[in-house]
Design a protein around this motif. Structure first.
Motif, PDB file in Angstrom:
ATOM      1  N   CYS A   1       0.846  -1.202   0.000  1.00  0.00           N
ATOM      2  CA  CYS A   1       0.000   0.000   0.000  1.00  0.00           C
ATOM      3  C   CYS A   1       0.878   1.248   0.000  1.00  0.00           C
ATOM      4  O   CYS A   1       1.981   1.253   0.548  1.00  0.00           O
ATOM      5  CB  CYS A   1      -0.956   0.012   1.199  1.00  0.00           C
ATOM      6  SG  CYS A   1      -0.157   0.001   2.806  1.00  0.00           S
TER       7      CYS A   1
ATOM      8  N   TYR B   1       0.255   5.327   0.687  1.00  0.00           N
ATOM      9  CA  TYR B   1      -0.617   6.430   1.096  1.00  0.00           C
ATOM     10  C   TYR B   1       0.090   7.759   0.817  1.00  0.00           C
ATOM     11  O   TYR B   1       1.278   7.921   1.150  1.00  0.00           O
ATOM     12  CB  TYR B   1      -0.939   6.361   2.588  1.00  0.00           C
ATOM     13  CG  TYR B   1      -1.853   5.221   2.992  1.00  0.00           C
ATOM     14  CD1 TYR B   1      -3.210   5.427   3.170  1.00  0.00           C
ATOM     15  CD2 TYR B   1      -1.344   3.947   3.215  1.00  0.00           C
ATOM     16  CE1 TYR B   1      -4.054   4.392   3.551  1.00  0.00           C
ATOM     17  CE2 TYR B   1      -2.171   2.905   3.592  1.00  0.00           C
ATOM     18  CZ  TYR B   1      -3.524   3.135   3.760  1.00  0.00           C
ATOM     19  OH  TYR B   1      -4.349   2.097   4.137  1.00  0.00           O
TER      20      TYR B   1
ATOM     21  N   LEU C   1      -6.119  12.900   0.634  1.00  0.00           N
ATOM     22  CA  LEU C   1      -5.503  11.580   0.783  1.00  0.00           C
ATOM     23  C   LEU C   1      -5.772  10.721  -0.437  1.00  0.00           C
ATOM     24  O   LEU C   1      -6.905  10.654  -0.920  1.00  0.00           O
ATOM     25  CB  LEU C   1      -6.049  10.887   2.036  1.00  0.00           C
ATOM     26  CG  LEU C   1      -5.523   9.480   2.327  1.00  0.00           C
ATOM     27  CD1 LEU C   1      -4.034   9.528   2.657  1.00  0.00           C
ATOM     28  CD2 LEU C   1      -6.300   8.839   3.486  1.00  0.00           C
TER      29      LEU C   1
ATOM     30  N   ILE D   1      -4.760   6.668  -2.057  1.00  0.00           N
ATOM     31  CA  ILE D   1      -4.253   5.343  -1.714  1.00  0.00           C
ATOM     32  C   ILE D   1      -4.038   4.558  -2.995  1.00  0.00           C
ATOM     33  O   ILE D   1      -4.912   4.525  -3.870  1.00  0.00           O
ATOM     34  CB  ILE D   1      -5.228   4.581  -0.797  1.00  0.00           C
ATOM     35  CG1 ILE D   1      -5.618   5.431   0.407  1.00  0.00           C
ATOM     36  CG2 ILE D   1      -4.605   3.265  -0.323  1.00  0.00           C
ATOM     37  CD1 ILE D   1      -6.709   4.820   1.255  1.00  0.00           C
TER      38      ILE D   1
END
Length: 497
Positions: free
Chosen positions: A84, A86, A202, A204
Motif C-alpha cells: 500500500c 498512502y 488523501l 491510496i
C-alpha cells in the motif's frame, strides 16, 4: 509408569497451567535489557485484535533503574496480497490534518519529499501514532545527539539544525508538505476522516511487491541462476509452440484440455448444425479449447506455485485473460482477470440503474483501473481499490462494505469518536438498504482504460434500457499515470510506411 506417560502427563499439565495463566492474565511479561543503562527492565506483551483491522502484538518496555520507556506495535497476522502507498497532502495551517492516526508497520517507510526526508523501516518500528507524532519523534531522535555531533562535526550539526527547523515547521502545520507511507507488506494505515466519501487530501494506491521487497520481508526468493535453469529446462516443452507461429507462450507452459465445449468443438457443432441460432448460442460464452499452466511465485509466501490461464471472449465486451493461482504451501489463492488486445483510445463510463433483485445478479467485471461510484450514498472508490474483480453487483457491494470496514477499522471500533462511529453505522445501514432494493440506485464504473463491464439482463445489449455506455477522452494526467505518454511507436509506424 513409563517414561512416555510421564512426558505426556507433564505436557498436559504445562498446557493446562499455561491456559490458566493466560485466562487470568493475558499480558505476558519478560525480562529485557535496557539499551540506555544496560540494566534489566520489563517488557509487557499483549496479543490482541483491532476490530475490523488486524491482529497485533502490543509491546511496552519500562526500566525501573533509569526510567526509560518505549512502546511498539507488531503485526501478528499474514501479509496482505498487495503493498500500500498512502499520500497525504498537508496544507499550511491545517493543524487538524496532523491529528490523523497513523499505523506504521515494521516494513513501512515514511517520506516527506519537500524536505528530502525519509524514515526507514528500522528507524521507527511498528508504531501507532499521528502525523504530528511521527514527525516530532523523528525530530527528537535527530536532535538527541546534537551536542556530541557539534564537537565532532560542526558542519553536519549546523546543517542538521537548519533541517530540524524545517521539520518542526511541518510538524506544526506552518509549512505545506506531503506525507507518504509506503508499506510493501500492506499492513499500514492512514486515517481518512471523510471515509467512505473521497478525501481530497488523501490518495491510496496498491501495488505488487518486487522480488527485492519479498526478500526484505523475510520470504525466500529464487536466485537468478535457479530461474535461468528452470527456463532452460522448460524450453523443450514450448519449442514446438514457437515453430507453429502462434502467440508468445511463457517458458515452462504446458497445456491441458479445458473440456468438450471448446473452440474446436464449437466449430464442429456449428458446421454440423448449419444454423445461425446454434452458432449464436455456442459463441455467446465461448470457452477455450485448452488451459495453459506456467510456473509462478506465490504472492504471500514467495514459494513456487502454478498459475492457470486461458483466453476467452465476453459478449459485447472484449477478449480477456483469466488467471488463477493456488499455493500448496500456504494455501493462498488468487484469481484475476486481465484485458486482452490493445489499449483503447478512449475510456469508458458504464452506468447501471439497479431497480430490482434481478439487477443484483448482473455480472460485473471491475478492472484495477476503474473507479466505483454510487451517487445515492456518496460512495467513490479510487482506482486500484479491491484490485480486479469478476463478480456480481451484489458481490461487488458486499466486497466494498467488507473492505471499508477492514481498512477504516479505527473509525468503527470502540476507541473511535462517537460522531465517527455514528457516521460509519449510518453508512453501513445505507449500504444494506441498497442490497435490499428499498429504492432505486445507480452503479457507475468509470474506467480510463475501458477494461470494465456490466452484463445486460436482456439477450441483446441494445434492449437493456437500464444500462448505458459513454466513451470519453482521457486526460493527460490519466495517460501519464498509465505510462501512455512515454510510449514511442514512431519506429514501428515507420516500418509500415
Amino acid at each position: 509408569m513409563g517414561k512416555e506417560e510421564i512426558i505426556a502427563d507433564v505436557g498436559r499439565a504445562a498446557d493446562a497451567l499455561s491456559a490458566d495463566e493466560e485466562a487470568a492474565n493475558p499480558v505476558d511479561q519478560i525480562e529485557s535489557l535496557c539499551m540506555r543503562c544496560r540494566g534489566n527492565g520489563t517488557t509487557r506483551l499483549l496479543l490482541t485484535q483491532i476490530p475490523h483491522f488486524r491482529e497485533v502484538v502490543l509491546m511496552a518496555f519500562e526500566c525501573p533503574h533509569c526510567g526509560e520507556k518505549n512502546n511498539e506495535v507488531q503485526f501478528a497476522g499474514q501479509l496482505q496480497p498487495h503493498g500500500c502507498f498512502y499520500t497525504l497532502n498537508v496544507p499550511e495551517g491545517a493543524s487538524e490534518v496532523l491529528n490523523r492516526q497513523v499505523v506504521k508497520s515494521d516494513s513501512a517507510s515514511i517520506k516527506v519529499p519537500e524536505l528530502d526526508f525519509e524514515v526507514p523501516p528500522e528507524a521507527q518500528r511498528g508504531t501507532l501514532s499521528t502525523v504530528e507524532g511521527v514527525l516530532l519523534r523523528a525530530a527528537d531522535e535527530l536532535e538527541a545527539l546534537q551536542e556530541e555531533r557539534r564537537k565532532v562535526d560542526p558542519n553536519t550539526a549546523e546543517a542538521l539544525d537548519q533541517f530540524l527547523v524545517s521539520l518542526k515547521l511541518c510538524a506544526t502545520a506552518k509549512k505545506p508538505f506531503t506525507f507518504i507511507v509506503d508499506d510493501p507488506a500492506g499492513n499500514s494505515f492512514l486515517e481518512s476522516p471523510h471515509a467512505p466519501s473521497p478525501d481530497p487530501l488523501l490518495s491510496i494506491k496498491f501495488y505488487d511487491r518486487t522480488p527485492e521487497q519479498q526478500a526484505a520481508l523475510g520470504y525466500l526468493v529464487d536466485s537468478d541462476s535457479n530461474e535461468q535453469a528452470a527456463a532452460e529446462q522448460s524450453t523443450e516443452q514450448t519449442s514446438s509452440t514457437y515453430k507453429e507461429g502462434t502467440k508468445y507462450v511463457p517458458a515452462g507452459t504446458r497445456r491441458e484440455p479445458h473440456g468438450s465445449v471448446g473452440a474446436l468443438a464449437a466449430h464442429r457443432a456449428i458446421a454440423q448444425g448449419n444454423s445461425d441460432e446454434v452458432a449464436a448460442a455456442l459463441f455467446k460464452y465461448s470457452a477455450p479449447e485448452e488451459v495453459m499452466m506456467f510456473p509462478a511465485t506465490c504472492g504471500a509466501c514467495a514459494a513456487k506455485c502454478e498459475t492457470r490461464m486461458f483466453v476467452t471472449n465476453i459478449p459485447y465486451f472484449k477478449e480477456v485473460i483469466i488467471m488463477a493461482s493456488t499455493c500448496d504451501i500456504c494455501g493462498y489463492r488468487n484469481s484475476e482477470i486481465k484485458p486482452g488486445g490493445s489499449i483503447p483510445e478512449k475510456g469508458k463510463k458504464i452506468t447501471a440503474r439497479i431497480l430490482n433483485k434481478d439487477d443484483l445478479s448482473r455480472d460485473v467485471i471491475k478492472s484495477d483501473s476503474a473507479k466505483v461510484i454510487v451517487p445515492e450514498v456518496d460512495l467513490e472508490l479510487a482506482p486500484g481499490t479491491l484490485g480486479g474483480l469478476v463478480t456480481t453487483v451484489e458481490g461487488l457491494m458486499t466486497a466494498i462494505s467488507e473492505n471499508l470496514k477492514r481498512v477504516h477499522g479505527f473509525s468503527i471500533g470502540d476507541s473511535a469518536d462517537e460522531w465517527k462511529r455514528t457516521t460509519w453505522q449510518d453508512f453501513d445501514a445505507r449500504l444494506k438498504k441498497l442490497l435490499e432494493i428499498q429504492e432505486p440506485w445507480t452503479l457507475i464504473l468509470d474506467d480510463a482504460l475501458a477494461n470494465s463491464f456490466i452484463a445486460p439482463v436482456t439477450e441483446f445489449i441494445e434492449d437493456d434500457k437500464q444500462l448505458t455506455f459513454e466513451e470519453f477522452e482521457r486526460s493527460w494526467e490519466q495517460d501519464e499515470e498509465f505510462g501512455l505518454n512515454d510510449i514511442d511507436t514512431s519506429a514501428a509506424d515507420a516500418g509500415y510506411d
